[in-house]
Design a protein around this motif. Structure first.
Motif, PDB file in Angstrom:
ATOM      1  N   SER A  28      37.724 -10.614  37.219  1.00  0.00           N
ATOM      2  CA  SER A  28      39.095 -10.719  36.722  1.00  0.00           C
ATOM      3  C   SER A  28      39.306  -9.986  35.401  1.00  0.00           C
ATOM      4  O   SER A  28      40.400  -9.468  35.159  1.00  0.00           O
ATOM      5  CB  SER A  28      39.468 -12.195  36.550  1.00  0.00           C
ATOM      6  N   CYS A  29      38.279  -9.927  34.561  1.00  0.00           N
ATOM      7  CA  CYS A  29      38.485  -9.498  33.177  1.00  0.00           C
ATOM      8  C   CYS A  29      37.859  -8.153  32.828  1.00  0.00           C
ATOM      9  O   CYS A  29      38.043  -7.678  31.694  1.00  0.00           O
ATOM     10  CB  CYS A  29      37.928 -10.557  32.215  1.00  0.00           C
ATOM     11  N   TRP A  30      37.141  -7.523  33.754  1.00  0.00           N
ATOM     12  CA  TRP A  30      36.422  -6.323  33.352  1.00  0.00           C
ATOM     13  C   TRP A  30      37.355  -5.166  32.997  1.00  0.00           C
ATOM     14  O   TRP A  30      37.016  -4.335  32.146  1.00  0.00           O
ATOM     15  CB  TRP A  30      35.421  -5.899  34.432  1.00  0.00           C
ATOM     16  N   VAL A  31      38.529  -5.103  33.619  1.00  0.00           N
ATOM     17  CA  VAL A  31      39.438  -3.985  33.334  1.00  0.00           C
ATOM     18  C   VAL A  31      39.957  -4.017  31.894  1.00  0.00           C
ATOM     19  O   VAL A  31      39.833  -3.025  31.166  1.00  0.00           O
ATOM     20  CB  VAL A  31      40.600  -3.955  34.343  1.00  0.00           C
ATOM     21  N   PRO A  32      40.562  -5.132  31.421  1.00  0.00           N
ATOM     22  CA  PRO A  32      40.998  -5.138  30.020  1.00  0.00           C
ATOM     23  C   PRO A  32      39.839  -5.034  29.037  1.00  0.00           C
ATOM     24  O   PRO A  32      39.983  -4.422  27.970  1.00  0.00           O
ATOM     25  CB  PRO A  32      41.738  -6.474  29.874  1.00  0.00           C
ATOM     26  N   LEU A  33      38.666  -5.599  29.388  1.00  0.00           N
ATOM     27  CA  LEU A  33      37.500  -5.465  28.514  1.00  0.00           C
ATOM     28  C   LEU A  33      37.039  -4.009  28.444  1.00  0.00           C
ATOM     29  O   LEU A  33      36.664  -3.508  27.379  1.00  0.00           O
ATOM     30  CB  LEU A  33      36.361  -6.348  29.006  1.00  0.00           C
ATOM     31  N   PHE A  34      37.079  -3.337  29.584  1.00  0.00           N
ATOM     32  CA  PHE A  34      36.705  -1.925  29.625  1.00  0.00           C
ATOM     33  C   PHE A  34      37.683  -1.087  28.805  1.00  0.00           C
ATOM     34  O   PHE A  34      37.278  -0.195  28.056  1.00  0.00           O
ATOM     35  CB  PHE A  34      36.679  -1.451  31.075  1.00  0.00           C
TER      36      PHE A  34
END
Length: 205
Positions: free
Chosen positions: A96-102
């Motif tokens: 769920s969160c890898w895109v904004p973290l990336f």
């Protein structure tokens, strides 16, 4: 013909209030800011915005992006509180969160890129390949100039905040520990971790 990203084409994306809370809201909503309404600039140059583009130096940009992705995964793996979560919850949060973290990692590492317009296929090529289209694998969707400009606009907004390494770490924690992800088993504990990260972020400003 090279098409460079216009970093000032969407000044409306820049907020006058540059508190990290706005940054957190922007990222936690999966970058939906700016997708709704259409500015006059969008209306005037819609055809231009729909042109497909590709990276001007793909090897350099992809290598930099790969390094950011590795650092993003390492950040999560090195969080003791993340390891305390059930394995299923870890996978759900990662998905769920890898895109904004990336994206935040691209900002922190100051990754920049340029794009160029991709040439449209000729009419003869379209005619020759039309009969083979049913037997070919579907082509990957090419990014448009408008999509690249939205990404560049977001990067510029985040760069303008000039965050410290501590603020980046706390913000990543607030994004990672998202209790609203469906299917979590330890949602209450994850919510407490998010509140802790948000409080630390607030105190660091």
């Amino acid at each position: 013909m090279y098409v460079y990203v216009d970093t000032y084409a969407h000044r409306g994306c820049h907020s006058e209030d540059k508190r990290p809370a706005i940054l957190y809201t922007l990222l936690s909503q999966n970058l939906t800011h700016g997708r709704g309404g259409r500015s006059p600039a969008h209306q005037r140059c819609l055809c231009h915005q729909r042109r497909t583009v590709c990276l001007r130096t793909p090897h350099v940009t992809c290598r930099a992006a790969s390094n950011v992705l590795v650092k993003t995964i390492s950040f999560m793996k090195n969080l003791p509180s993340f390891h305390l979560l059930p394995r299923e919850d870890q996978l759900l949060l990662l998905d769920s969160c890898w895109v904004p973290l990336f994206l935040l990692g691209l900002v922190q590492e100051m990754v920049t890129f340029e794009v160029m317009e991709t040439p449209a296929p000729s009419m003869l090529k379209k005619i020759l390949l039309d009969g083979q289209s049913k037997h070919r694998e579907p082509e990957r969707t090419q990014p448009t100039l408008a999509a690249v400009q939205r990404l560049q606009c977001c990067l510029n907004t985040l760069w303008s905040l000039d965050l410290s390494p501590k603020e980046y770490a706390y913000l990543k924690g607030a994004l990672l520990f998202n209790p609203d992800v469906p299917g979590l088993r330890a949602s209450l504990y994850i919510e407490s971790l998010q509140r802790e990260a948000q409080r630390a972020l607030q105190e660091a400003t």
